[in-house]
Design a protein around this motif. Sequence first.
Motif, PDB file in Angstrom:
ATOM      1  N   GLU A 181      43.256  93.067  37.499  1.00 33.56           N
ATOM      2  CA  GLU A 181      42.005  93.695  37.076  1.00 33.56           C
ATOM      3  C   GLU A 181      41.335  94.707  38.078  1.00 33.56           C
ATOM      4  O   GLU A 181      41.640  94.676  39.119  1.00 33.56           O
ATOM      5  N   LEU A 182      40.751  95.657  37.253  1.00 34.57           N
ATOM      6  CA  LEU A 182      39.878  96.747  37.902  1.00 34.57           C
ATOM      7  C   LEU A 182      38.404  96.109  38.313  1.00 34.57           C
ATOM      8  O   LEU A 182      37.950  96.043  37.079  1.00 34.57           O
ATOM      9  N   VAL A 183      38.108  95.798  39.251  1.00 34.77           N
ATOM     10  CA  VAL A 183      36.716  95.089  39.473  1.00 34.77           C
ATOM     11  C   VAL A 183      35.781  96.062  39.965  1.00 34.77           C
ATOM     12  O   VAL A 183      34.610  96.249  39.870  1.00 34.77           O
ATOM     13  N   ASN A 184      36.192  97.287  40.594  1.00 32.23           N
ATOM     14  CA  ASN A 184      34.974  98.338  41.060  1.00 32.23           C
ATOM     15  C   ASN A 184      35.933  99.746  41.368  1.00 32.23           C
ATOM     16  O   ASN A 184      36.785  99.694  41.945  1.00 32.23           O
ATOM     17  N   GLY A 185      35.486 100.779  40.388  1.00 33.07           N
ATOM     18  CA  GLY A 185      36.305 101.847  40.445  1.00 33.07           C
ATOM     19  C   GLY A 185      35.744 102.935  39.423  1.00 33.07           C
ATOM     20  O   GLY A 185      34.803 102.960  38.971  1.00 33.07           O
ATOM     21  N   PRO A 196      45.113 108.505  30.509  1.00 34.54           N
ATOM     22  CA  PRO A 196      43.905 107.858  31.227  1.00 34.54           C
ATOM     23  C   PRO A 196      44.325 107.297  32.602  1.00 34.54           C
ATOM     24  O   PRO A 196      45.529 107.088  32.990  1.00 34.54           O
ATOM     25  N   ASN A 197      43.394 107.192  33.550  1.00 35.16           N
ATOM     26  CA  ASN A 197      43.914 106.757  35.005  1.00 35.16           C
ATOM     27  C   ASN A 197      42.421 105.988  35.227  1.00 35.16           C
ATOM     28  O   ASN A 197      41.302 106.103  35.174  1.00 35.16           O
ATOM     29  N   TRP A 198      43.108 104.791  35.843  1.00 39.65           N
ATOM     30  CA  TRP A 198      42.296 103.854  36.594  1.00 39.65           C
ATOM     31  C   TRP A 198      42.584 103.659  37.929  1.00 39.65           C
ATOM     32  O   TRP A 198      43.464 103.683  38.300  1.00 39.65           O
ATOM     33  N   SER A 199      41.264 104.045  38.659  1.00 45.42           N
ATOM     34  CA  SER A 199      41.444 103.840  40.343  1.00 45.42           C
ATOM     35  C   SER A 199      40.413 102.953  40.939  1.00 45.42           C
ATOM     36  O   SER A 199      39.140 103.018  40.213  1.00 45.42           O
ATOM     37  N   GLY A 200      40.641 102.567  42.153  1.00 44.56           N
ATOM     38  CA  GLY A 200      39.431 101.758  42.670  1.00 44.56           C
ATOM     39  C   GLY A 200      39.964 100.560  43.033  1.00 44.56           C
ATOM     40  O   GLY A 200      41.047 100.350  43.461  1.00 44.56           O
ATOM     41  N   GLU A 201      39.279  99.478  43.239  1.00 44.66           N
ATOM     42  CA  GLU A 201      39.499  98.111  43.813  1.00 44.66           C
ATOM     43  C   GLU A 201      40.217  97.305  42.693  1.00 44.66           C
ATOM     44  O   GLU A 201      39.586  97.074  41.526  1.00 44.66           O
ATOM     45  N   PHE A 202      41.338  96.725  42.857  1.00 48.33           N
ATOM     46  CA  PHE A 202      42.075  95.836  41.808  1.00 48.33           C
ATOM     47  C   PHE A 202      42.246  94.370  42.406  1.00 48.33           C
ATOM     48  O   PHE A 202      42.700  94.345  43.620  1.00 48.33           O
ATOM     49  N   HIS A 203      42.223  93.621  41.527  1.00 49.40           N
ATOM     50  CA  HIS A 203      42.351  92.095  41.883  1.00 49.40           C
ATOM     51  C   HIS A 203      43.665  91.573  41.232  1.00 49.40           C
ATOM     52  O   HIS A 203      43.685  91.867  39.916  1.00 49.40           O
TER      53      HIS A 203
END
Length: 423
Positions: free
Chosen positions: A270-274, A288-295
């Motif tokens: 899960e991406l929780v903050n990004g 599409p691109n997802w970056s940040g904090e993952f759990h």
Amino acid sequence: MDLILHTFIHAAAGACTAYLIGGASANSIGRRALLLLFGAIAGLAPDLTKLFGDLLFHSVFLVPLIGWILAYVYSMFQKELSFKRMWLTFMISAGTHLLIDYIGNGVALFYPLIGHEYEFSVIDRDDPFVLFPMLLSLIIGLWIRKGRYLVLAGVMTSIVYAGTLTYSKLDLEHSLKNRYGQDHMESLLTYPDHSSRHWRFMLRTESAAVFGRASLLGNRIVVDNESSFSDLRAEKAEADASSVTVTGTMTLSRNDMFTIMQKSYFIDIELVNGTYSEDWSPGPFMGPNWSGEFHLVLRDDIGNELSSATLNDFYTDPLLFNATFDLSFDDYNGDGNPDFTIGQYGTSNGNYYKLFTLTSGNEFKELDTGGRDGMFISADDSMYSTHLNKIGEASFQTAYYDNSTGQHVKSIFTWDGERFVKH
């Protein structure tokens, strides 16, 4: 065929050592044959425990034990050599196995205290130029009463050959460090490709991954492929400028664990903050691109969180995913717990994968495979989670594609109880 030649190299090295140290008392063909047989067994002995998935006999700590056992058995057949001399003879013969592995395909010298595998790749594991001089001198020396000088000549020929390659390898690495040192080189691997009589090398700097070759007896360097990270970072920065901040949880990977654990559990990433952005220019991060904090999260079937771990804590570089994906599960170390890989883009030749497990206590842990970034693999199933090729109860094989030769470079990883040892 390569395994057969590799086995003969170890046997020939052990037999040559036994002949040189103890051959003075072997004054008949029968006695020389017996001495050579036990020397060859000593040269092969460290591989015995590999048949059971363990590297114990590949440790320098066990070499004296191997020598003692063989000396004890040998003393039942002949009494002319003192037991101490026989012990020293077969101990050194067994030691040649570790030396050849060290300059060939790697060896965990201080196992089990230190699981790290040491390697100084100079020869191929099946290099005929190492085998043939020793093997030929042994065949002739068996029939000659004073054949020790002939065997010594064969051994010295192999040593000079390996020594020449060592000098060439060090000269190549020195040249590469001079050329790329200003770019803060992070890793460098040089290894022989005797099929084309060249050195192969791959290195990584802060800005690029470089693959190339050089002549075995010179340092003429040819770069076959160089992938720059700066262009990718620039494209990513441009995409981030128009990114959308993610304020809620976004699930990029959801995996039903019922068939694996016989429990109604799910493992999610899960991406929780990004941020979320899109980049439609051609490249590895197109889309599409997802970056940040993952759990990493373990949930039950009604959504309750049972355990979690911050995935970023296992990595030194920022994480980026540009697709949703499924995790690929298997039990790679034989402990009964589900293991899975998570990958990140590496170069055009492959990706870097770390190996994780969910313990019996529902805790996410990384399984140590060596290397800061993980295993470099050319995967054809998924950039973000690939299935590893199991070759035993607690071992698997990886490969990456070297487009300069059109071949795959393969590595084997074996579980030693605490980590996977590469050999």
